[in-house]
Write a protein that holds these residues in place. Structure first.
Motif, mmCIF file in Angstrom:
data_model
loop_
_atom_site.group_PDB
_atom_site.id
_atom_site.type_symbol
_atom_site.label_atom_id
_atom_site.label_comp_id
_atom_site.label_asym_id
_atom_site.label_seq_id
_atom_site.Cartn_x
_atom_site.Cartn_y
_atom_site.Cartn_z
ATOM 1 N N ALA A 152 9.258 5.610 4.247
ATOM 2 C CA ALA A 152 10.392 5.581 5.174
ATOM 3 C C ALA A 152 9.952 5.161 6.572
ATOM 4 O O ALA A 152 10.645 4.404 7.261
ATOM 5 N N ALA A 153 8.776 5.646 7.010
ATOM 6 C CA ALA A 153 8.286 5.319 8.351
ATOM 7 C C ALA A 153 7.966 3.830 8.475
ATOM 8 O O ALA A 153 8.312 3.180 9.461
ATOM 9 N N THR A 154 7.272 3.274 7.475
ATOM 10 C CA THR A 154 6.922 1.849 7.525
ATOM 11 C C THR A 154 8.131 0.962 7.289
ATOM 12 O O THR A 154 8.255 -0.105 7.898
ATOM 13 N N ALA A 169 0.834 -1.209 0.000
ATOM 14 C CA ALA A 169 0.000 0.000 0.000
ATOM 15 C C ALA A 169 0.864 1.253 0.000
ATOM 16 O O ALA A 169 0.576 2.225 -0.708
ATOM 17 N N MET A 170 1.950 1.245 0.770
ATOM 18 C CA MET A 170 2.828 2.411 0.800
ATOM 19 C C MET A 170 3.513 2.627 -0.546
ATOM 20 O O MET A 170 3.718 3.752 -0.990
ATOM 21 N N ALA A 171 3.847 1.500 -1.215
ATOM 22 C CA ALA A 171 4.467 1.630 -2.534
ATOM 23 C C ALA A 171 3.489 2.190 -3.554
ATOM 24 O O ALA A 171 3.854 2.989 -4.427
ATOM 25 N N GLU A 172 2.201 1.809 -3.448
ATOM 26 C CA GLU A 172 1.192 2.337 -4.367
ATOM 27 C C GLU A 172 0.936 3.815 -4.118
ATOM 28 O O GLU A 172 0.705 4.589 -5.057
ATOM 29 N N ASP A 215 4.284 7.902 -1.361
ATOM 30 C CA ASP A 215 4.693 8.955 -0.433
ATOM 31 C C ASP A 215 6.004 8.534 0.230
ATOM 32 O O ASP A 215 6.076 7.502 0.907
ATOM 33 N N GLU A 216 7.056 9.344 0.055
ATOM 34 C CA GLU A 216 8.374 8.972 0.553
ATOM 35 C C GLU A 216 8.417 8.924 2.080
ATOM 36 O O GLU A 216 9.036 8.031 2.668
ATOM 37 N N GLN A 217 7.763 9.884 2.742
ATOM 38 C CA GLN A 217 7.779 9.895 4.198
ATOM 39 C C GLN A 217 7.060 8.680 4.772
ATOM 40 O O GLN A 217 7.526 8.064 5.742
#
Length: 249
Positions: free
Chosen positions: A211-213, A200-203, A206-208
Motif C-alpha cells: 500500500a505504501a509503495t 519486490a513488494m509483490a513477492e 506484505d499488504e502495508q
C-alpha cells in the motif's frame, strides 16, 4: 530497621517497556534520546554515543546520531536507554571459616587440683632407635599411555550481524536501496527502478508495504498520463496550425 530495597538491574538493551515509552513520546511530538551499544568507527561514533529517535516501527528505530547528518535504522537490541552500560552484579564473597581449637580429650580419671598445680618436670628425651629404616620396595614404574587429543573443535562460531534493508521512495518516483549491517551503514545507496520495487513488494506479500509503495507509484502513473494528454493536445494544436499554414501557401 527494615531491609533496603534493591533497585532493579538496568537492562543491556531496549526493553518492550522502553519501546512503549519511546512510541508515546514520539506521539507527543518529542524526540527521545537513546544510546548506541556499539560504536561505528566509519561514522565517528563511539560506544555510548547519543542519538535522537525520529520514528519507530516494531523493534526498528530510525535515529539521528549526534554529529551525523543522516538517519540510520537500528534494532532495539543495538540500543540502550542509558549512556553507560549496566554494572556487573557483585559476586558474593565466600564466608570466612573460623577455626576453633578442638578440645583435647583425655582418657582416664581427672587429675586432682594438687597434681594440676604441680610444675611439670623436664620430659625425658625419646630413645633413638638403632635399627636401620627399611628401604621401600622398588617396583617397576608404569608409564601411563599418552592422552588422546580431542579432534573436536569447541570454538563457538560468532553469529552474523543483523542486516536491515531500507527502500527509499520520493514523491518524484525516485527509488533507492540502502543496507545497514550490525548498525553500520554501507557507504552508498543504489538507485532502483520503480517496476523492480513493485515486483519486490509483490513477492514479499506484505499488504502495508504494498500500500505504501503503490500510493507513490499510482501518483507517478497519473502524473505521467496527465503529461501525455497535455502533450497530445499540444501536438494536435501544432498540426492544426501547420495545416493552416500549408493551406495558405
Amino acid at each position: 530497621m527494615p531491609p533496603r530495597r534493591r533497585s532493579a538491574p538496568i537492562p543491556e538493551s531496549l526493553t518492550p517497556d522502553n519501546l512503549t515509552a519511546i512510541a508515546a513520546a514520539l506521539a507527543d511530538g518529542k524526540r527521545p534520546t537513546v544510546y548506541l551499544r556499539e560504536g561505528t568507527p566509519s561514522l565517528g561514533l563511539a560506544p555510548g554515543a547519543s542519538a535522537r529517535v525520529l520514528s519507530i516501527d516494531g523493534t526498528t528505530l530510525t535515529v539521528k546520531p549526534s554529529g551525523v547528518n543522516d538517519e540510520l535504522p537500528y534494532e532495539a537490541d543495538e540500543l540502550r536507554i542509558t549512556k553507560n552500560p549496566p554494572p556487573e552484579p557483585e559476586k558474593p564473597k565466600p564466608a570466612k571459616s573460623v577455626a576453633r581449637p578442638a578440645a583435647a580429650r583425655r582418657s582416664g580419671p581427672v587429675p586432682s587440683a594438687a597434681a594440676a598445680t604441680k610444675p611439670a618436670g623436664p620430659k625425658p628425651a625419646p630413645a633413638k632407635s638403632t635399627a636401620p629404616a627399611p628401604k621401600p620396595a622398588t617396583t617397576p614404574t608404569e608409564t601411563a599411555p599418552p592422552a588422546k587429543k580431542s579432534t573436536r573443535r569447541t570454538a563457538a562460531r560468532k553469529a552474523p550481524a543483523a542486516v536491515t534493508v531500507t527502500i527509499h521512495g520520493s514523491a518524484e518516483n525516485e527509488w533507492s536501496v540502502s543496507v545497514t549491517r550490525g548498525g553500520r551503514k554501507l557507504p552508498r545507496s543504489r538507485s532502483v527502478t520503480p517496476d523492480s520495487v513493485e515486483s519486490a513488494m509483490a513477492e514479499l506479500g506484505d499488504e502495508q508495504a504494498q500500500a505504501a509503495t503503490s500510493s507513490i507509484l499510482n501518483a507517478a502513473r497519473e502524473e505521467a498520463q496527465r503529461r501525455v494528454d497535455e502533450l497530445s493536445r499540444e501536438l494536435a494544436a501544432a498540426r492544426e496550425a501547420l495545416a493552416i499554414l500549408d493551406g495558405s501557401t
